[in-house]
Write an enzyme that holds these catalytic residues in place. Structure first.
Site, PDB file in Angstrom:
ATOM      1  N   LEU A  43      19.454  29.039  19.594  1.00 15.89           N
ATOM      2  CA  LEU A  43      20.504  29.319  18.985  1.00 15.89           C
ATOM      3  C   LEU A  43      20.304  29.257  17.455  1.00 15.89           C
ATOM      4  O   LEU A  43      19.510  28.785  16.836  1.00 15.89           O
ATOM      5  CB  LEU A  43      21.645  28.156  19.417  1.00 15.89           C
ATOM      6  CG  LEU A  43      21.886  27.989  20.766  1.00 15.89           C
ATOM      7  CD1 LEU A  43      22.880  27.266  21.241  1.00 15.89           C
ATOM      8  CD2 LEU A  43      22.556  29.559  21.465  1.00 15.89           C
ATOM      9  N   SER A  44      21.642  29.845  16.822  1.00 15.47           N
ATOM     10  CA  SER A  44      21.552  29.786  15.323  1.00 15.47           C
ATOM     11  C   SER A  44      21.570  28.410  14.790  1.00 15.47           C
ATOM     12  O   SER A  44      20.674  28.210  13.533  1.00 15.47           O
ATOM     13  CB  SER A  44      22.768  30.699  14.787  1.00 15.47           C
ATOM     14  OG  SER A  44      24.015  29.920  15.134  1.00 15.47           O
ATOM     15  N   GLU A  45      21.949  27.326  15.374  1.00 18.18           N
ATOM     16  CA  GLU A  45      21.707  26.147  15.023  1.00 18.18           C
ATOM     17  C   GLU A  45      21.986  25.116  16.320  1.00 18.18           C
ATOM     18  O   GLU A  45      22.826  25.310  17.124  1.00 18.18           O
ATOM     19  CB  GLU A  45      23.023  25.635  14.016  1.00 18.18           C
ATOM     20  CG  GLU A  45      22.701  26.093  12.473  1.00 18.18           C
ATOM     21  CD  GLU A  45      23.496  27.375  12.388  1.00 18.18           C
ATOM     22  OE1 GLU A  45      23.181  28.089  11.312  1.00 18.18           O
ATOM     23  OE2 GLU A  45      24.393  27.855  13.233  1.00 18.18           O
ATOM     24  N   THR A  46      21.171  23.880  16.050  1.00 11.84           N
ATOM     25  CA  THR A  46      21.034  23.115  17.058  1.00 11.84           C
ATOM     26  C   THR A  46      21.469  21.662  16.084  1.00 11.84           C
ATOM     27  O   THR A  46      20.992  21.380  15.128  1.00 11.84           O
ATOM     28  CB  THR A  46      19.908  22.861  17.671  1.00 11.84           C
ATOM     29  OG1 THR A  46      19.749  24.044  18.469  1.00 11.84           O
ATOM     30  CG2 THR A  46      19.794  21.526  18.702  1.00 11.84           C
ATOM     31  N   HIS A  75      29.999  26.300  11.534  1.00 12.54           N
ATOM     32  CA  HIS A  75      30.220  26.104  13.087  1.00 12.54           C
ATOM     33  C   HIS A  75      29.603  25.005  13.663  1.00 12.54           C
ATOM     34  O   HIS A  75      30.263  24.246  14.665  1.00 12.54           O
ATOM     35  CB  HIS A  75      30.133  27.445  13.711  1.00 12.54           C
ATOM     36  CG  HIS A  75      28.766  27.658  14.352  1.00 12.54           C
ATOM     37  ND1 HIS A  75      27.855  28.270  13.681  1.00 12.54           N
ATOM     38  CD2 HIS A  75      28.570  27.530  15.709  1.00 12.54           C
ATOM     39  CE1 HIS A  75      26.730  28.351  14.684  1.00 12.54           C
ATOM     40  NE2 HIS A  75      27.037  27.798  15.682  1.00 12.54           N
TER      41      HIS A  75
END
Length: 274
Positions: A43-46, A75
């Site tokens: 994902l774009s961020e974890t 987000h």
């Protein structure tokens, strides 16, 4: 096994916003373990929730992309707070500690909102960089109404186009190490005040579009409001070109702080082995 949620942010309908993976009890994990898991989620961020270090913080969060750690991201801030409150109970105000400092998150009628962090870099874009941006976006320089540095961590350069249709018409395929955020106004009575898109470099070349971007909308709001181009409150729409329907709510308070908010919804709830 560690508690885990995947939260969709800037939407109240699952799978129409921007997801973040949240590991809720990450104490004891090494940097390598966090980075490996973030690469695996893809994902774009974890994010990884840890006990706070700073006085006044409710929790500490570390934010990883599949390839590196970020000091702040929008987000993931809202999604992490959503997941943390699911464990600890809803609060009107929560203080998150991250590498960029302390970030206040408050509950709103729409969901959650974070106080926009200060810009690390602002001001006009250099002429040669403006040429690079135009080339990257596939537009002529004179189609760019204005451009400013609007970096609050990821490295955003903000670009204003004539209207929302011009934003939606973009089809970039650049190979340039730029984080470009683009906005264009909708007509009066449209679905939002602005249409927003966010493009970032992709490892190995090319670019990737982020569905809905809290950090960009925070820095865009700081620029658009301080320059007098718009007033708050307003709503920005993002993700349309990707089949998403993100809604970002921008508001201000009596101290002139900018708040960036929206709805959050849990899509995955369970445990993970790391």
């Amino acid at each position: 096994m560690r508690k885990f949620q995947q939260v969709d942010v800037f939407t109240d309908t699952p799978y129409y916003g921007n997801p973040v993976a949240v590991v809720l009890d990450a104490e004891g994990l090494s940097d390598e373990q966090m980075q490996r898991f973030a690469a695996w989620t893809n994902l774009s961020e974890t994010t990884f929730v840890l006990p706070p270090v700073s006085a006044g913080a409710d929790y500490q969060v570390r934010i990883f992309t599949p390839s590196s750690e970020l000091p702040f991201a929008g987000h993931p801030t809202l999604g992490t707070c959503h997941a943390w409150q699911a464990m600890h109970g809803q609060r009107e105000t929560t203080v998150q500690e991250c590498a960029a400092g302390l970030v206040t998150v408050r509950r709103t009628a729409e969901g959650l909102a974070f106080a926009a962090p200060p810009l690390l870099r602002s001001g006009p874009v250099e002429p040669d960089l403006l040429e690079r941006i135009a080339t990257a976006l596939g537009v002529a320089v004179d189609e760019i109404v204005d451009a400013q540095w609007a970096d609050n961590g990821p490295g955003w350069v903000a670009v204003l186009l004539a209207d929302a249709d011009a934003v939606l018409a973009l089809d970039p395929g650049f190979r340039d190490a730029l984080h470009i955020g683009v906005a264009g106004p909708h007509p009066e009575g449209g679905p939002a005040r602005y249409e927003v898109r966010a493009f970032a470099p992709l490892g190995g070349g090319g670019c990737v579009e982020d569905p809905v971007t809290g950090s960009l909308n925070a820095s865009l709001a700081q620029w658009l409001l301080s320059s007098g181009r718009t007033t708050a409150p307003y709503t920005a729409r993002q993700g349309t070109a990707l089949g998403r329907s993100g809604q970002v709510r921008i508001d201000t308070d009596e101290q002139d702080r900018i708040w960036v908010g929206g709805s959050t919804v849990t899509c995955v709830d369970g445990t993970v082995a790391i």
